[in-house]
Design a protein around this motif. Structure first.
Motif, PDB file in Angstrom:
ATOM      1  N   TYR A  32      34.002 -86.603 -51.170  1.00 19.24           N
ATOM      2  CA  TYR A  32      34.775 -85.401 -51.501  1.00 19.24           C
ATOM      3  C   TYR A  32      36.106 -85.300 -50.774  1.00 19.24           C
ATOM      4  O   TYR A  32      37.039 -84.658 -51.252  1.00 19.24           O
ATOM      5  CB  TYR A  32      33.943 -84.135 -51.273  1.00 19.24           C
ATOM      6  CG  TYR A  32      33.479 -83.900 -49.851  1.00 19.24           C
ATOM      7  CD1 TYR A  32      34.338 -83.422 -48.874  1.00 19.24           C
ATOM      8  CD2 TYR A  32      32.152 -84.110 -49.498  1.00 19.24           C
ATOM      9  CE1 TYR A  32      33.901 -83.190 -47.580  1.00 19.24           C
ATOM     10  CE2 TYR A  32      31.694 -83.871 -48.210  1.00 19.24           C
ATOM     11  CZ  TYR A  32      32.566 -83.410 -47.257  1.00 19.24           C
ATOM     12  OH  TYR A  32      32.123 -83.179 -45.975  1.00 19.24           O
ATOM     13  N   ILE A  91      32.094 -82.704 -54.121  1.00 18.01           N
ATOM     14  CA  ILE A  91      32.653 -81.477 -53.560  1.00 18.01           C
ATOM     15  C   ILE A  91      32.011 -80.241 -54.179  1.00 18.01           C
ATOM     16  O   ILE A  91      31.964 -79.190 -53.554  1.00 18.01           O
ATOM     17  CB  ILE A  91      34.195 -81.429 -53.754  1.00 18.01           C
ATOM     18  CG1 ILE A  91      34.812 -80.208 -53.056  1.00 18.01           C
ATOM     19  CG2 ILE A  91      34.565 -81.433 -55.223  1.00 18.01           C
ATOM     20  CD1 ILE A  91      34.640 -80.173 -51.564  1.00 18.01           C
ATOM     21  N   ASP A  92      31.487 -80.379 -55.408  1.00 14.82           N
ATOM     22  CA  ASP A  92      30.940 -79.213 -56.108  1.00 14.82           C
ATOM     23  C   ASP A  92      29.604 -79.575 -56.741  1.00 14.82           C
ATOM     24  O   ASP A  92      29.509 -80.551 -57.488  1.00 14.82           O
ATOM     25  CB  ASP A  92      31.924 -78.734 -57.174  1.00 14.82           C
ATOM     26  CG  ASP A  92      31.535 -77.389 -57.761  1.00 14.82           C
ATOM     27  OD1 ASP A  92      30.561 -77.345 -58.539  1.00 14.82           O
ATOM     28  OD2 ASP A  92      32.202 -76.379 -57.445  1.00 14.82           O
ATOM     29  N   THR A 115      25.904 -84.711 -49.820  1.00 10.79           N
ATOM     30  CA  THR A 115      25.902 -83.453 -50.565  1.00 10.79           C
ATOM     31  C   THR A 115      25.307 -83.680 -51.946  1.00 10.79           C
ATOM     32  O   THR A 115      25.364 -84.783 -52.489  1.00 10.79           O
ATOM     33  CB  THR A 115      27.319 -82.859 -50.706  1.00 10.79           C
ATOM     34  OG1 THR A 115      28.164 -83.798 -51.376  1.00 10.79           O
ATOM     35  CG2 THR A 115      27.903 -82.525 -49.340  1.00 10.79           C
ATOM     36  N   GLN A 160      29.781 -75.976 -52.871  1.00 10.26           N
ATOM     37  CA  GLN A 160      29.263 -77.276 -52.428  1.00 10.26           C
ATOM     38  C   GLN A 160      27.839 -77.070 -51.925  1.00 10.26           C
ATOM     39  O   GLN A 160      27.506 -76.032 -51.352  1.00 10.26           O
ATOM     40  CB  GLN A 160      30.130 -77.881 -51.329  1.00 10.26           C
ATOM     41  CG  GLN A 160      29.769 -79.336 -51.049  1.00 10.26           C
ATOM     42  CD  GLN A 160      30.649 -79.986 -50.005  1.00 10.26           C
ATOM     43  OE1 GLN A 160      30.894 -79.396 -48.964  1.00 10.26           O
ATOM     44  NE2 GLN A 160      31.114 -81.195 -50.275  1.00 10.26           N
TER      45      GLN A 160
END
Length: 327
Positions: A32, A91-92, A115, A160
């Motif tokens: 990210y 990132i999301d 993540t 996130q």
């Protein structure tokens, strides 16, 4: 050997070398963002993976610049260029699903790391339980203030998975202390500078009223410490905690200014890369040492869907040894 023969031999050697390079599987690591130390540690671990160092695969690390659209475009590039596998640090949690879908449609396996992304097309995931770390850091702050008083929460990028799950852990700990009030809560996007600005504003708005500071990562906790010092106050007069175990946080723990929990980005990166390599190289056996380092996270023939890297609280007993690894 004649000059003409030598030239022919050289040309054949170059062609053979080019063919060998083309035969080497290309693996992408889409992270990210690389502005802060934690993801730099993650990327360095991937680049130093034994299989990469030995030239078994060709690894490229892509800087997502904290932008879901940039990450989507990078996936499109990897698909077009024929990458064989992708390691994804999104990132999301929601926006990243479209990138995974596109790779899956192209027959490219995607392995999550650090993540999460909401996609059932992810091949496997290697990371740590962010709910647990959010609980651990908040509990430290709450224990230090005796379950009474006001706290602030500095969040990661909204949307996130680490922000979502660490907040869940924060709230779980806060539910055990009904006399504690959260008087400010806002994102600083994992940024030390943004967190410093937030904390400066909060100290001005609530003079003498803040007892605890819950930073969902170390960078933001360190930014809060800078704001506290700039206001002429002492960090030790607050209960401050962060997550990741970055180098400056280790020094701050040693100074008694904050608490931190080490997130092993090295293990997350190399574990996910081992899985990705196993997906593209027949008969591959894991080459990273992390599988022996964490026996409770077995390789399981690389067929498991989830691999959980444990958290390590940073303490006075282990901080020097952790700092030694950063030399």
């Amino acid at each position: 050997m004649t000059k003409k023969t030598l030239m022919l031999a050289t040309a054949l050697s170059l062609v053979a070398g080019l063919a060998g390079a083309q035969d080497k599987p290309k693996i992408g690591a889409a992270v990210y963002g690389l502005n802060a130390e934690f993801m730099q540690i993650w990327a360095q671990a991937a680049e130093n993976h034994p299989a990469v160092k030995e030239g078994l695969v060709d690894l490229t690390v892509f800087d997502g610049r904290y932008d879901a659209l940039v990450q989507q475009e990078q996936f499109e590039t990897m698909i077009t260029q024929g990458y064989k596998a992708i390691v994804f640090v999104p990132i999301d949690i929601e926006a990243g699903a479209a990138a995974v879908d596109a790779a899956a449609a192209a027959g490219i396996p995607v392995f999550g790391s650090n993540t999460r992304v909401n996609s059932d097309k992810l091949t496997a995931y290697v990371g740590s339980d962010d709910v647990q770390s959010g609980y651990m850091e908040a509990k430290h702050v709450l224990d230090k203030i005796g379950c009474k008083g006001n706290v602030v929460i500095i969040e990661g990028p909204i949307g996130q998975s680490a922000q979502i799950q660490r907040l869940e852990g924060n709230q779980k700990a806060l539910a055990e202390c009904p006399d504690v009030k959260v008087i400010e809560q806002q994102t600083a996007n994992w940024s030390r500078a943004e967190a410093q600005t937030l904390m400066e504003n909060w100290l001005t708005a609530h003079p003498g009223e803040i007892a605890g500071i819950i930073g969902q990562n170390d960078e933001m906790a360190l930014g809060a410490i800078e704001a506290v010092k700039a206001a002429g106050l002492k960090p030790t007069d607050f209960a401050i905690a962060g997550i990741d175990g970055v180098t400056d946080a280790l020094h701050a723990v040693k100074a008694g200014d904050m608490a931190s929990i080490l997130q092993d980005g090295h293990a997350q990166a190399q574990g996910a890369l081992d899985l990705a390599i196993a997906a593209v190289l027949p008969d591959y056996k894991p080459m990273s040492e992390i599988w022996s380092q964490y026996p409770d996270m077995p390789w399981a023939d690389g067929k498991a869907k989830e691999y959980n890297v444990p958290w390590t609280p940073v303490t006075a007993d282990n901080v020097d040894a952790l700092l030694a690894t950063r030399q």
